[in-house]
Scaffold this motif. Structure first.
Motif, short mmCIF file in Angstrom:
data_model
loop_
_atom_site.label_atom_id
_atom_site.label_comp_id
_atom_site.label_asym_id
_atom_site.label_seq_id
_atom_site.Cartn_x
_atom_site.Cartn_y
_atom_site.Cartn_z
N GLY B 117 0.80 -1.23 0.00
CA GLY B 117 0.00 0.00 0.00
C GLY B 117 0.82 1.27 0.00
N PRO B 119 3.33 2.64 -1.96
CA PRO B 119 3.39 3.47 -3.17
C PRO B 119 2.03 4.01 -3.58
CG PRO B 119 3.88 1.16 -3.69
CD PRO B 119 3.83 1.26 -2.22
N ILE B 120 0.97 3.33 -3.21
CA ILE B 120 -0.37 3.77 -3.61
C ILE B 120 -0.70 5.13 -2.98
CG2 ILE B 120 -2.83 3.19 -3.37
CD1 ILE B 120 -1.93 0.25 -3.95
N VAL B 122 1.51 7.35 -2.30
CA VAL B 122 2.32 8.33 -3.05
C VAL B 122 1.56 8.77 -4.29
CG1 VAL B 122 4.49 8.66 -4.29
CG2 VAL B 122 4.47 7.35 -2.16
N SER B 154 9.26 4.30 -2.37
CA SER B 154 8.15 5.24 -2.21
C SER B 154 8.58 6.48 -1.44
CB SER B 154 6.99 4.56 -1.48
OG SER B 154 6.53 3.47 -2.23
#
Lengths: 327, 322
Positions: B117, B119-120, B122, B154
């Motif tokens: 989760g 990078p999401i 970001v 990230s």
């Protein structure tokens, strides 16, 4: 007007970024545009929409997912197909799954843009054909055009699609020239194949650079009285079964020609489908020409044998129509 | 601190606790299928963080996500129905415990991949920046996830883009069954911030008021254009990694005895409750009413879930392609 393949890709990016402010581009060196496709976009759209990222495929692929989930329409340029391996988690566990596993609460309109397949002796880490690994993921679309016009029309469709799309530009096609419509509304629907050469004796089912290899083989076979039909799928997933099946009905012979590996490669999928659904129309067993099961070797002297070439296609077709030496 | 805010956090924390205790019971009775990762003991983190956020701010969660969703204003009926695999669940039974989400509340999903989760969040911050909305994104993750490549990629990317992301590491001392100190040579994960040129802050994750105050300060800085921050909330898992984990452990112990004793002896809900009575003049009756109300809401959620239909085969391909 004739244009380079890579110019057609650039036009598609430019037109779609101009059309929709939610579209943005990110990746390693996209501002400079190492393959020229993304070059110049930053001058028009600025650094907010043309984002140079660190070399961080997983993080950038995942940031694209989060951006798409919140209403943006990212194009993520990760350069080479084999670099997608570093991003595979975010593509195969998040991008494709989020809409479904969250019960339709979101959509993930994202395009992953990479070069795929053999190029000018790029060696074992930049030459593989990774498309079957993405055909094997549910709920992503997979595209690999064979010419400039198709690249433009399909990339524009991919950017407008609300599902995740893996867009493979064949590494060897950037310098190919062809007619490209200037019309900004020019689109090619995803999932529609194209008969690039008409024939009656055998169906050559293919995609990307191999389409051009098959067309070349078709020319060589013609004077010998063998008329090969070349079906360029253009989209690997979903793929145009109906078009292939119509062709097989006409020719009665089927040869899959693809650069990816034999085991679970794209050709395996096509041959299995033809065998399942079209058996009664076949005059001989459907066959495959695939990449050899080795990392793609560097030396140009070896690379040419690692993937199907014109001679191999001609030879196999002759055998299948009963003109060659027995196998 | 503002009493209403403390009461608000208390309500959310108690609701999380009652929900998780009920889920544990249902699981032990064989009424829930699949994996179940509970947030018991960590409630102050989600409640404190989310109380400092706006409704349209984004959060991204972990495999231990019920608490995050409740803290962001999620509906316990729909979470419970999801745990039961029913059509009325948040994901219509497609996600289950590890994938609860409510996009209408900016909760972009729990996640079964450790670090998946990060990078999401970001990307959510990229959208906010692109649209100039002043929203911020918080990604919750554990000490274990801070060893993943996705964390490094990230945080570094968000730092280079100066994105409004709070990287909120809930350090409960264990990555699954492995103690933190066997998985890294540092005690404070906040120290890792230095490597990315961003601030790293430590907060007592058992103290909801402290978590709130810290988050509030940084949320405002991020809205004003300051880049990302790494906040480490030191917390304790009162439950295990996974309910029914004895089946995986084969009788082996993995908790560090001193830490386990500490986890048992301190409770974020007790800490906030005492503070409310001692410093804010809350009455026993008022707090008891909150506790009863939460228990009733959870019972009603179970009834709602059990009364809801299972999906049918016809639903298998719903919400697949757009």
């Amino acid at each position: 007007m004739k244009k380079y393949y890579i110019k057609a890709v650039q036009e598609a990016l430019f037109e779609e970024m101009e059309r929709d402010p939610r579209v943005f581009l990110m990746g390693e060196d996209v501002r400079i545009g190492c393959f020229a496709a993304t070059r110049g976009l930053c001058d028009t759209f600025g650094e907010e929409r043309v984002i140079d990222t660190p070399i961080a495929e997983l993080g950038v692929a995942g940031a694209g997912v989060g951006a798409a989930a919140t209403g943006s329409r990212p194009i993520v340029d990760l350069m080479f197909g084999q670099f997608l391996m570093l991003a595979y988690d975010q593509i195969s566990n998040q991008a494709n799954a989020m809409r479904y596993m969250f019960g339709g609460q979101t959509r993930i309109p994202i395009v992953y843009l990479v070069q795929n397949g053999t190029g000018p002796a790029l060696g074992p880490h930049h030459s593989n054909s990774v498309h079957p690994l993405f055909m094997n993921i549910p709920l992503v679309k997979v595209i690999m055009p064979s010419c400039p016009a198709d690249a433009k029309g399909l990339l524009k469709s991919a950017i407008r699609d609300d599902n995740p799309v893996i867009f493979f530009n064949h590494t060897s096609l950037g310098g190919m020239k062809g007619e490209v419509p200037d019309d900004g509304a020019y689109l090619i629907p995803i999932g529609k194949g194209d008969i690039k050469r008409q024939g009656t004796d055998i169906t050559l089912c293919t995609v990307g650079l191999m389409t051009n290899v098959c067309l070349e083989a078709g020319k060589i076979l013609e004077p010998e009285g063998i008329r090969a039909e070349v079906v360029d799928l253009r989209s690997l997933k979903p793929w145009d079964k109906a078009l292939v099946y119509e062709s097989v009905k006409k020719t009665g012979r089927f040869l899959a020609v693809d650069e990816s590996y034999h085991t679970c490669g794209a050709g395996a999928e096509w041959v299995a489908s033809v065998a399942e659904d079209m058996f009664e129309h076949l005059k001989c067993p459907p066959q495959r020409l695939s990449g050899k099961e080795i990392p793609i070797p560097f030396s140009p002297a070896l690379q040419k044998y690692a993937v199907p070439n014109v001679e191999a296609v001609v030879d196999r077709v002759k055998r299948m129509v009963g003109r060659g030496a027995p196998r | 601190m503002d009493k209403d805010k403390l009461i608000f956090m208390y309500e959310r924390m108690v609701l999380i606790r009652k929900f998780e205790e009920k889920a544990a019971l249902l699981f032990s009775q064989g009424q829930l299928a699949g994996f179940l990762h509970l947030y018991v003991g960590e409630e102050a983190v989600a409640a404190g963080v989310c109380a400092a956020l706006n409704e349209d701010d984004y959060i991204v969660s972990t495999h231990r996500g019920h608490g995050h969703l409740i803290a962001k204003g999620g509906d316990v009926n729909r979470i419970m129905a999801e745990l039961f695999g029913r059509t009325t669940g948040y994901c219509k039974g497609k996600g289950g415990s590890m994938h609860v989400a409510d996009f209408s509340k900016g909760m972009l999903g729990a996640c079964g991949i450790v670090g998946g989760g990060i990078p999401i969040a970001v990307g959510a911050a990229l959208t906010a920046k692109l649209n100039k909305t002043k929203q911020i994104a918080v990604t919750f993750f554990g000490d274990g996830a801070s060893n993943e490549g996705s964390f490094h990629e990230s945080v570094n990317f968000a730092a280079t883009q100066n994105l409004p992301v709070i990287f909120l590491v809930e350090n409960n001392g264990y990555g699954e069954f492995t103690p933190q100190m066997k998985a890294m040579r540092i005690e404070n994960i906040a120290d890792r911030a230095k490597a990315y040129g961003i601030p790293g802050v430590i907060v007592d994750g058992m103290d909801a008021a402290a978590v709130y105050e810290t988050t509030k300060i940084w949320a405002e800085k991020l809205r004003a254009g300051e880049g990302p921050v790494l906040i480490e909330a030191k917390t304790h898992r009162k439950s295990g990694h996974s309910e029914g984990e004895q089946a995986f452990l084969g009788g082996q112990a993995y908790r560090i005895p001193a830490e386990e004793e500490l986890a048992r002896s301190i409770d974020p809900i007790d800490i906030l409750r005492s503070a409310l009575i001692r410093e804010s003049g809350a009455t026993e009756e008022a707090l008891a009413k909150i506790e009863t109300g939460a228990a009733e809401a959870v019972e009603a959620a179970v009834a709602f879930a059990k009364d809801s239909p299972f999906p049918s085969e016809a639903d298998l391909f719903a919400d697949a392609w757009v």
